[in-house]
Design an enzyme around this catalytic site. Structure first.
Site, PDB file in Angstrom:
ATOM      1  N   LYS A  81      11.895  -3.224  17.766  1.00 46.48           N
ATOM      2  CA  LYS A  81      12.764  -4.388  17.671  1.00 46.48           C
ATOM      3  C   LYS A  81      12.648  -5.219  16.457  1.00 46.48           C
ATOM      4  O   LYS A  81      12.262  -4.640  14.986  1.00 46.48           O
ATOM      5  CB  LYS A  81      11.019  -5.195  17.687  1.00 46.48           C
ATOM      6  N   GLY A 135       6.267  -0.522   9.775  1.00 42.99           N
ATOM      7  CA  GLY A 135       7.392  -1.012   9.169  1.00 42.99           C
ATOM      8  C   GLY A 135       8.238  -2.574   9.227  1.00 42.99           C
ATOM      9  O   GLY A 135       9.138  -3.144   8.434  1.00 42.99           O
ATOM     10  N   ALA A 194       7.466  -3.215  14.831  1.00 36.10           N
ATOM     11  CA  ALA A 194       6.860  -2.987  16.276  1.00 36.10           C
ATOM     12  C   ALA A 194       6.610  -1.810  16.724  1.00 36.10           C
ATOM     13  O   ALA A 194       6.518  -1.904  17.712  1.00 36.10           O
ATOM     14  CB  ALA A 194       6.907  -4.165  16.550  1.00 36.10           C
ATOM     15  N   ASP A 220       2.687  -8.852  19.547  1.00 33.58           N
ATOM     16  CA  ASP A 220       3.919  -7.855  19.347  1.00 33.58           C
ATOM     17  C   ASP A 220       3.970  -7.620  20.605  1.00 33.58           C
ATOM     18  O   ASP A 220       5.069  -6.734  21.385  1.00 33.58           O
ATOM     19  CB  ASP A 220       4.699  -7.104  18.604  1.00 33.58           C
TER      20      ASP A 220
HETATM   21  O1  C5P Z   1      -1.384  -9.284  16.692  1.00 34.43           O
HETATM   22  P1  C5P Z   1      -1.327  -8.217  15.402  1.00 34.43           P
HETATM   23  O2  C5P Z   1      -2.211  -7.321  14.815  1.00 34.43           O
HETATM   24  O3  C5P Z   1       0.141  -7.813  15.632  1.00 34.43           O
HETATM   25  O4  C5P Z   1      -1.081  -8.922  14.117  1.00 34.43           O
HETATM   26  C1  C5P Z   1      -1.485  -8.987  12.510  1.00 34.43           C
HETATM   27  C2  C5P Z   1      -1.775  -9.383  11.908  1.00 34.43           C
HETATM   28  O5  C5P Z   1      -0.475 -10.251  11.368  1.00 34.43           O
HETATM   29  C3  C5P Z   1      -2.878 -10.539  12.506  1.00 34.43           C
HETATM   30  O6  C5P Z   1      -4.004  -9.874  12.558  1.00 34.43           O
HETATM   31  C4  C5P Z   1      -2.195 -12.189  11.180  1.00 34.43           C
HETATM   32  O7  C5P Z   1      -3.253 -11.777  10.217  1.00 34.43           O
HETATM   33  C5  C5P Z   1      -1.187 -11.670  11.582  1.00 34.43           C
HETATM   34  N1  C5P Z   1      -0.322 -12.576  12.206  1.00 34.43           N
HETATM   35  C6  C5P Z   1      -0.661 -14.197  12.076  1.00 34.43           C
HETATM   36  N2  C5P Z   1       0.538 -14.832  12.664  1.00 34.43           N
HETATM   37  C7  C5P Z   1       1.229 -13.683  13.876  1.00 34.43           C
HETATM   38  C8  C5P Z   1       0.713 -12.418  14.412  1.00 34.43           C
HETATM   39  C9  C5P Z   1       0.750 -12.224  13.152  1.00 34.43           C
HETATM   40  O8  C5P Z   1      -0.831 -14.433  11.166  1.00 34.43           O
HETATM   41  N3  C5P Z   1       1.863 -15.231  14.551  1.00 34.43           N
END
Ligand code: C5P
Length: 316
Positions: free
Chosen positions: A24, A115, A118, A154
């Site tokens: 994405k 990158g 996602a 994501d």
């Molecule tokens: O949910 P995911 O593991 O993809 O997110 C990776 C990191 O990105 C989270 O641990 C957080 O530090 C940050 N993040 C955030 N707010 C979001 C999405 C991601 O702070 N809405």
């Protein structure tokens, strides 16, 4: 006279299922203030692109557990153990269904690793759909989306694809209307950026507002509905671009090269370091790609179109 009915045949489960899920780009990414749960509230517009991940789920003998292998772009830096998001997706689905997580997962990567596109989330979305089919589990779509959101912010979008507004952590999705096809070029860097580090830099430098307003994306939504690439290019926005540039100042040159090549808009994709440039046509996309290559502004270049479909079975 009605012919006699053939004896019913119980269909054997398929020996393997191949699922494709998209990477994405965030057309708009507005980030609010850090919450107590460690996440930031977002208002974002995701668009799924034609760069995709394939996950093949293979039947294995009962009791084998999960195993995983990775091929393709930057495959050597992807973990092949239980920390891989696709592995975790298989385990989460098995728990949800009440079966043993017996599966061999084969990931073929096209989306850059770390990158900002996602790719790992696409793997998880594809693994959910592939294991659901392999185990003949028939999990309702809404449950898959809930499981996806539990795996990462994501992942739900990787299931849904096309173009969608994401709120909450980016996992509460509403489809967005678009017309036609948009041409994108992506400048990929060999070395990724850590998403948590980019968010941390955001907190330390700009910091988000307490409230985000959905109405701020009105012009962008209008451009999407009209299929107006020129209008879309003018309103692309990413609150994580500043922090990503603070961590990787050389990305500014990548953006500038695209702008000089006439890109309708050029931004850091998500948390970076991939830079996305919007082109007028396939030919223009190729010209921007050539400019990036000639100026040594990235390690790999991809031209593709969007929007693309969400995770779907492409072959058994
Ligand atoms: O949910 P995911 O593991 O993809 O997110 C990776 C990191 O990105 C989270 O641990 C957080 O530090 C940050 N993040 C955030 N707010 C979001 C999405 C991601 O702070 N809405």
């Amino acid at each position: 006279m009605t012919p006699p009915r053939p004896p019913s045949i119980a269909l054997a489960p398929p020996p393997s299922v191949r699922v494709r899920a998209p990477g994405k780009v965030n057309l708009s990414l507005r980030v609010g203030a850090l919450q107590d749960d460690g996440y930031h509230p977002l208002v974002t517009i995701f668009q799924a692109v034609g760069l995709s991940e394939d996950v093949v789920a293979h039947q294995v003998p009962p009791g084998s557990g999960v195993s995983l292998s990775v091929t393709g772009l930057q495959a050597d830096v992807v973990p092949t153990d239980e920390t891989n998001l696709a592995w975790r997706a298989a385990v989460a689905l098995a728990e949800h269904v009440g079966v043993d997580p017996d599966v061999r997962l084969e990931i073929h990567k096209e989306v850059p690793v770390a990158g900002g596109m996602a790719g790992g989330s696409a793997d998880a979305a594809a693994a959910l759909v592939a294991c659901d089919a392999l185990w003949d589990a028939g999990v309702p779509r809404a449950d898959l989306v809930r499981l996806a959101a539990g795996l990462g912010a994501d992942v739900a979008f990787g299931l849904v694809g096309h173009t969608a507004v994401g709120t909450g952590r980016g996992d509460v999705l509403t489809p967005a209307m678009t017309r036609g096809e948009f041409h994108w070029v992506f400048a990929v860097q060999a070395e990724g950026l850590s998403t948590p580090e980019v968010y941390r830099t955001f907190d330390e430098t700009v910091g988000g507002p307490a409230e985000l307003d959905l109405a701020d994306d009105t012009a962008l939504m209008q451009a999407l509905r009209a299929g107006d690439a020129v209008g879309l290019g003018q309103v692309l926005r990413n609150d994580l671009q500043g922090p990503a540039l603070a961590l990787r100042p050389e990305l500014q040159r990548t953006i500038n090269v695209a702008t000089e090549a006439g890109a309708l808009g050029a931004i850091v994709s998500g948390s970076g370091p991939t830079v996305a440039a919007l082109a007028r046509s396939r030919q223009h996309a190729l010209a921007i790609a050539a400019s990036w290559t000639a100026n040594d502004a990235c390690d790999t270049v991809w031209c593709t179109t969007a929007p693309a479909a969400g995770a779907r079975v492409v072959a058994h």
